[in-house]
Motif scaffolding. Structure first.
Motif, PDB file in Angstrom:
ATOM      1  N   ILE A   1       0.557   7.642  11.730  1.00 21.46           N
ATOM      2  CA  ILE A   1      -0.479   8.530  12.269  1.00 21.46           C
ATOM      3  C   ILE A   1      -0.756   8.188  13.732  1.00 21.46           C
ATOM      4  CG2 ILE A   1      -2.946   9.129  12.129  1.00 21.46           C
ATOM      5  CD1 ILE A   1      -1.316  10.473   9.980  1.00 21.46           C
ATOM      6  N   PHE A   2      -0.836   6.892  14.031  1.00 19.58           N
ATOM      7  CA  PHE A   2      -1.076   6.468  15.404  1.00 19.58           C
ATOM      8  C   PHE A   2       0.031   6.972  16.325  1.00 19.58           C
ATOM      9  CE2 PHE A   2      -0.130   3.335  18.741  1.00 19.58           C
ATOM     10  CZ  PHE A   2      -1.295   3.429  19.491  1.00 19.58           C
TER      11      PHE A   2
ATOM     12  N   SER B   1       2.230  10.562  20.370  1.00 16.34           N
ATOM     13  CA  SER B   1       3.287  11.519  20.730  1.00 16.34           C
ATOM     14  C   SER B   1       2.699  12.879  21.078  1.00 16.34           C
ATOM     15  CB  SER B   1       4.284  11.669  19.586  1.00 16.34           C
ATOM     16  OG  SER B   1       4.911  10.453  19.307  1.00 16.34           O
ATOM     17  N   MET B   2       1.716  13.316  20.288  1.00 16.19           N
ATOM     18  CA  MET B   2       1.087  14.609  20.560  1.00 16.19           C
ATOM     19  C   MET B   2       0.360  14.578  21.912  1.00 16.19           C
ATOM     20  SD  MET B   2       1.903  16.675  18.188  1.00 16.19           S
ATOM     21  CE  MET B   2       0.747  17.993  18.378  1.00 16.19           C
TER      22      MET B   2
ATOM     23  N   GLN C   1      -2.676  -4.909  -2.811  1.00 21.84           N
ATOM     24  CA  GLN C   1      -1.669  -5.630  -2.031  1.00 21.84           C
ATOM     25  C   GLN C   1      -0.365  -4.837  -1.978  1.00 21.84           C
ATOM     26  OE1 GLN C   1      -1.830  -9.209  -4.325  1.00 21.84           O
ATOM     27  NE2 GLN C   1      -3.085 -10.279  -2.801  1.00 21.84           N
ATOM     28  N   ALA C   2      -0.015  -4.193  -3.090  1.00 23.65           N
ATOM     29  CA  ALA C   2       1.216  -3.399  -3.115  1.00 23.65           C
ATOM     30  C   ALA C   2       1.111  -2.208  -2.172  1.00 23.65           C
ATOM     31  CB  ALA C   2       1.506  -2.924  -4.532  1.00 23.65           C
ATOM     32  N   LEU C   3      -0.063  -1.622  -2.082  1.00 20.63           N
ATOM     33  CA  LEU C   3      -0.249  -0.445  -1.244  1.00 20.63           C
ATOM     34  C   LEU C   3      -0.583  -0.792   0.204  1.00 20.63           C
ATOM     35  CD1 LEU C   3      -2.176   1.899  -3.679  1.00 20.63           C
ATOM     36  CD2 LEU C   3       0.252   1.886  -3.134  1.00 20.63           C
ATOM     37  N   ALA C   4      -0.875  -2.048   0.481  1.00 23.11           N
ATOM     38  CA  ALA C   4      -1.248  -2.441   1.841  1.00 23.11           C
ATOM     39  C   ALA C   4      -0.147  -2.109   2.843  1.00 23.11           C
ATOM     40  CB  ALA C   4      -1.589  -3.922   1.900  1.00 23.11           C
ATOM     41  N   ALA C   5       1.094  -2.391   2.492  1.00 21.66           N
ATOM     42  CA  ALA C   5       2.207  -2.102   3.413  1.00 21.66           C
ATOM     43  C   ALA C   5       2.367  -0.595   3.604  1.00 21.66           C
ATOM     44  CB  ALA C   5       3.504  -2.695   2.884  1.00 21.66           C
ATOM     45  N   VAL C   6       2.203   0.164   2.535  1.00 23.94           N
ATOM     46  CA  VAL C   6       2.301   1.622   2.631  1.00 23.94           C
ATOM     47  C   VAL C   6       1.184   2.161   3.513  1.00 23.94           C
ATOM     48  CG1 VAL C   6       2.187   3.775   1.301  1.00 23.94           C
ATOM     49  CG2 VAL C   6       3.431   1.817   0.392  1.00 23.94           C
ATOM     50  N   GLN C   7      -0.029   1.671   3.297  1.00 26.34           N
ATOM     51  CA  GLN C   7      -1.159   2.109   4.114  1.00 26.34           C
ATOM     52  C   GLN C   7      -0.954   1.722   5.570  1.00 26.34           C
ATOM     53  OE1 GLN C   7      -4.336   0.241   1.972  1.00 26.34           O
ATOM     54  NE2 GLN C   7      -4.789   2.072   0.780  1.00 26.34           N
TER      55      GLN C   7
END
Length: 178
Positions: free
Chosen positions: A111-112, A117-118, A98-104
């Motif tokens: 990345i999207f 942009s690319m 849950q703590a890493l969910a926001a980071v992921q």
């Protein structure tokens, strides 16, 4: 419940405990732990780690530790800090996933946007190169035809930019040669 009485703005995913210097729970998200000591609740190999954490929480120090079993069976982060006025310790735990969910989520979002942009950059470069290279290639073919003896070859003037001016100059040069 204490969570409702003290409006500290914790997410429902975060569970917290308040522990005394004597390693007893003043509050726990698990009501069965309240007013019990750490040693009454846990025994075995996990008890040593949990007792160490409880002592750290009650010690008056601030810190964080990643462990299993404090408030959940999964890996969790436990953050703790003293409540000096009462000589208690406050510990908040959140499961690692849950703590890493926001980071992921932000990572994948980043990345999207990078990929989008690319793609926009590549499309823009392709568009610009086509707008520049195609007229130059046509002018080059016309010049080659003219140099091979096709004196009727004329360059197409499609724009009024530098390439269009070059095509006009070529046509004027060809007219003067003829």
């Amino acid at each position: 419940p204490l969570r409702e009485l003290i409006e500290i703005g914790l997410s429902e995913d975060i569970r917290f405990s308040i522990i005394t210097k004597t390693e007893k729970y003043v509050y726990s998200s698990n009501a069965g732990r309240i007013n019990k000591s750490i040693t009454e609740i846990w025994d075995g190999s996990e008890a040593k780690n949990l007792l160490g954490l409880a002592r750290a929480v009650a010690s008056g120090k601030t810190g964080a530790i990643k462990m299993r079993g404090w408030e959940a069976d999964d890996q969790e982060w436990v953050f703790y800090t003293p409540i000096s006025s009462a000589q208690w310790g406050f510990a908040a735990s959140v499961q690692t996933r849950q703590a890493l969910a926001a980071v992921q989520e932000q990572f994948f979002s980043g990345i999207f946007y990078l990929i989008v942009s690319m793609l926009i950059l590549i499309a823009s470069l392709w568009f610009v190169s086509v707008k520049i290279s195609q007229p130059i290639l046509r002018l080059n073919r016309t010049a080659q035809d003219f140099s091979k003896g096709n004196l009727l070859a004329t360059a197409q003037v499609e724009s009024s930019d530098e390439i269009g001016a070059l095509a006009k100059t070529f046509n004027e040069m060809a007219r003067q040669i003829i």
